[in-house]
Design a protein around this motif. Structure first.
Motif, mmCIF file in Angstrom:
data_model
loop_
_atom_site.group_PDB
_atom_site.id
_atom_site.type_symbol
_atom_site.label_atom_id
_atom_site.label_comp_id
_atom_site.label_asym_id
_atom_site.label_seq_id
_atom_site.Cartn_x
_atom_site.Cartn_y
_atom_site.Cartn_z
ATOM 1 N N LEU A 57 0.773 -0.951 -0.128
ATOM 2 C CA LEU A 57 0.076 -0.051 0.098
ATOM 3 C C LEU A 57 1.151 1.286 -0.060
ATOM 4 C CD1 LEU A 57 -2.604 -1.168 2.325
ATOM 5 C CD2 LEU A 57 -3.007 -0.646 0.041
ATOM 6 N N SER A 110 3.432 1.461 -2.018
ATOM 7 C CA SER A 110 3.878 1.812 -3.300
ATOM 8 C C SER A 110 2.624 2.492 -3.936
ATOM 9 C CB SER A 110 4.687 0.597 -3.917
ATOM 10 O OG SER A 110 5.455 0.164 -3.458
ATOM 11 N N ALA A 111 1.466 1.948 -3.570
ATOM 12 C CA ALA A 111 0.158 2.329 -4.312
ATOM 13 C C ALA A 111 0.119 3.795 -3.894
ATOM 14 C CB ALA A 111 -0.953 1.456 -3.696
ATOM 15 N N GLN A 171 2.403 5.793 -6.271
ATOM 16 C CA GLN A 171 2.099 5.657 -7.697
ATOM 17 C C GLN A 171 0.584 6.458 -7.979
ATOM 18 O OE1 GLN A 171 -0.551 3.732 -9.610
ATOM 19 N NE2 GLN A 171 0.391 4.166 -11.445
ATOM 20 N N ARG A 172 -0.310 6.387 -7.068
ATOM 21 C CA ARG A 172 -1.699 7.083 -7.191
ATOM 22 C C ARG A 172 -1.497 8.550 -7.805
ATOM 23 N NH1 ARG A 172 -6.079 4.080 -7.758
ATOM 24 N NH2 ARG A 172 -8.091 5.086 -7.345
ATOM 25 N N LEU A 190 -7.240 0.541 -4.240
ATOM 26 C CA LEU A 190 -5.682 0.728 -4.080
ATOM 27 C C LEU A 190 -5.330 -0.926 -4.399
ATOM 28 C CD1 LEU A 190 -4.686 3.121 -1.483
ATOM 29 C CD2 LEU A 190 -4.804 3.418 -4.170
ATOM 30 N N PHE A 230 -3.407 -2.896 -7.571
ATOM 31 C CA PHE A 230 -1.930 -2.347 -7.715
ATOM 32 C C PHE A 230 -1.309 -3.066 -6.389
ATOM 33 C CE2 PHE A 230 1.726 0.278 -7.057
ATOM 34 C CZ PHE A 230 2.481 0.225 -8.151
ATOM 35 N N SER A 231 -1.662 -2.570 -5.416
ATOM 36 C CA SER A 231 -0.960 -3.029 -4.055
ATOM 37 C C SER A 231 -0.572 -4.623 -4.071
ATOM 38 C CB SER A 231 -1.431 -2.349 -2.925
ATOM 39 O OG SER A 231 -2.683 -3.220 -2.583
#
Length: 485
Positions: A63, A65-66, A69-70, A208, A211-212
């Motif tokens: 999460l 990294s998410a 990236q968001r 999320l 992706f996460s």
């Protein structure tokens, strides 16, 4: 765009300062502890950390990294992620209380049960810092992150030395880990400047997860690959062998972390902002890989040639068994140093799913290489890892490069002159070693080798007019522009 470029430059500078400071502290601490503790005690800690590292990746759920990236975030979503991470950290800490006895049984080392029961607190401590750390990274505020990381190392390292001096043995290493996690989490909370709301909305977390979850799976599998060697060595060869192997691996890893993963850390949020401009991302990727190679290639070549003197002088006679392992891993480290920036390409393009799929099959090959090498001891494990990793390097690059139109020929051609200069330097240092090994002490020989290598490499790089030299020089002078305006 100019603001993003300037913030990325400041982030790169502060990341270098942070990582150099933190890892200088950690390396000095490791050397002192190596004189106070035995390879067996370091091996026990490496064994315990296999389960702890994997559990940490699962608890974090990708999460952080998410969040980085968001494209768009809101306070309700961030608060929801934090509370979810804390819940996951608490659950993993509770679960870890039960797996400690299993870990001890697998290794046939009873003390590991107690060690895991204490180390399980790391999951809960780390969960408090996931969102604050991600927000600092997203905002390219690496100055604050530098203060956090250096402070944690400066507190935990000396404390471990003091405890080892008073006879705490392997528990001094456990205390170091807990102190590092505690100071990091506390400093991120105090200095990050962000406070969560007393609200939780599952939908904010759920959006999320696509992706996460892929990110967490990739991280977990990557950690498993990186630690399977320690796991198998511990089961088959014992804790002392793990201690020797893990220290050699760490020596190889330090230059990679300091020089290679710093740009990767900055490039992820920067590439995420530029994810639709693939030509610009490609240009940055080539420039940064060239600058990284300028530093890491000669370092790894030097470690390969001077491994015996380095180990005897820095670690002492009881660590002599790590010399052949260090030489093999130095070759792998040279290649890994420039492929470390490929991860941000996958993530910034929102293709953590592709990274996991590619990584799953490629890392399976690495696992087979490690298993195949076990019959020849830690040297065989290192050789199996090196061969398997070399075979998988091109496929991993291929899929990452295709996302931005970067070919293998372009990537390798970008590094050819630096590789040639590093190889020539290695041969010169090797010649000095052959002529002086029987005359000088290990310490004097290492000093001569370092001086000769630095002079030779510096002269060759200047003579061939390597562009990366100018890039690094401009970085020091504050003129480097890794992200064009």
């Amino acid at each position: 765009m100019k603001d993003l470029r300037d913030r990325a430059l400041r982030g790169l500078t502060w990341s270098f300062a942070s990582q150099i400071g933190r890892h200088v502290i950690k390396f000095v601490v490791m050397v002192v502890l190596a004189r106070l503790l035995s390879p067996r005690e370091f091996g026990l800690m490496a064994m315990a950390w296999v389960a702890v590292g994997l559990g940490g990746a699962v608890a974090e759920m990708g999460l952080g990294s998410a969040v980085i990236q968001r494209k768009e975030l809101n306070e309700e979503g961030l608060s929801s992620v934090l509370w979810f991470n804390i819940a996951c950290g608490a659950a993993m800490s509770a679960l870890a209380l039960f797996w400690g006895s299993w870990v001890a049984w697998v290794y046939q080392e009873p003390v590991l049960a107690s060690m895991n029961a204490v180390l399980c607190l790391v999951f809960l401590l780390n969960s408090f810092g996931v969102v604050p750390g991600a927000l600092l990274t997203r905002g390219l505020d690496f100055k604050t992150l530098a203060v956090v990381e250096v402070s944690a190392a400066a507190v935990a390292g000396p404390a471990a030395i003091l405890l080892a001096w008073f006879g705490w043995g392997v528990w001094s290493l456990v205390a170091q880990t807990l102190l590092n996690a505690s100071v990091t989490a506390g400093a991120l909370w105090v200095l990050g400047g962000w406070r969560p709301r007393k609200t939780f909305r599952w939908a904010s977390v759920r959006e999320l997860l696509p992706f996460s979850v892929n990110m967490a799976a990739e991280t977990t599998f990557n950690l498993l690959t990186r630690n399977l060697d320690n796991l198998l060595i511990g089961i088959v060869l014992g804790s002392a062998a793990v201690g020797l192997y893990s220290r050699a691996y760490l020596v190889m890893l330090v230059p990679l972390i300091v020089v290679s993963r710093i740009p990767a850390r900055v490039l992820f949020p920067a590439f995420s902002r530029l994810q639709d401009d693939k030509e610009r991302v490609k240009s940055i990727c080539l420039k940064v890989s060239r600058a990284v190679a300028l530093i890491t290639f000669p370092m790894m070549a030097g470690v390969f040639v001077t491994a015996k003197e380095f180990v005897l002088v820095v670690f002492g006679e009881q660590w002599a068994g790590m010399v052949p392992v260090l030489r093999i891993l130095a070759g792998v480290g040279l290649m890994q140093s420039v492929t470390a920036i490929l991860g941000p390409l996958y993530m910034s393009q929102g293709r953590a799913d592709l990274q996991f799929k590619v990584g799953f099959f490629l890392k399976a090959v690495i696992l087979l290489g490690i298993i195949a090498g076990l019959r020849w001891g830690i040297v065989g494990v290192a050789a199996g890892y090196a061969i398997a990793w070399t075979l998988t390097a091109y496929p991993f690059f291929h899929f990452a490069g295709r996302l931005i139109g970067l070919t293998w020929a372009e990537f390798i051609g970008n590094l050819t002159r630096i590789l040639a200069c590093s190889a020539a330097m290695g041969m010169v240092v090797g010649a000095f070693r052959s002529g002086l090994a029987d005359v000088l002490s290990p310490a004097a020989l290492l000093a001569v080798e370092a001086a000769a290598g630095a002079a030779c490499y510096g002269g060759l790089i200047r003579a061939c007019g390597e562009r990366a030299w100018r890039d690094v020089r401009d970085l020091v002078a504050g003129r480097f522009r890794p992200i064009p305006a």
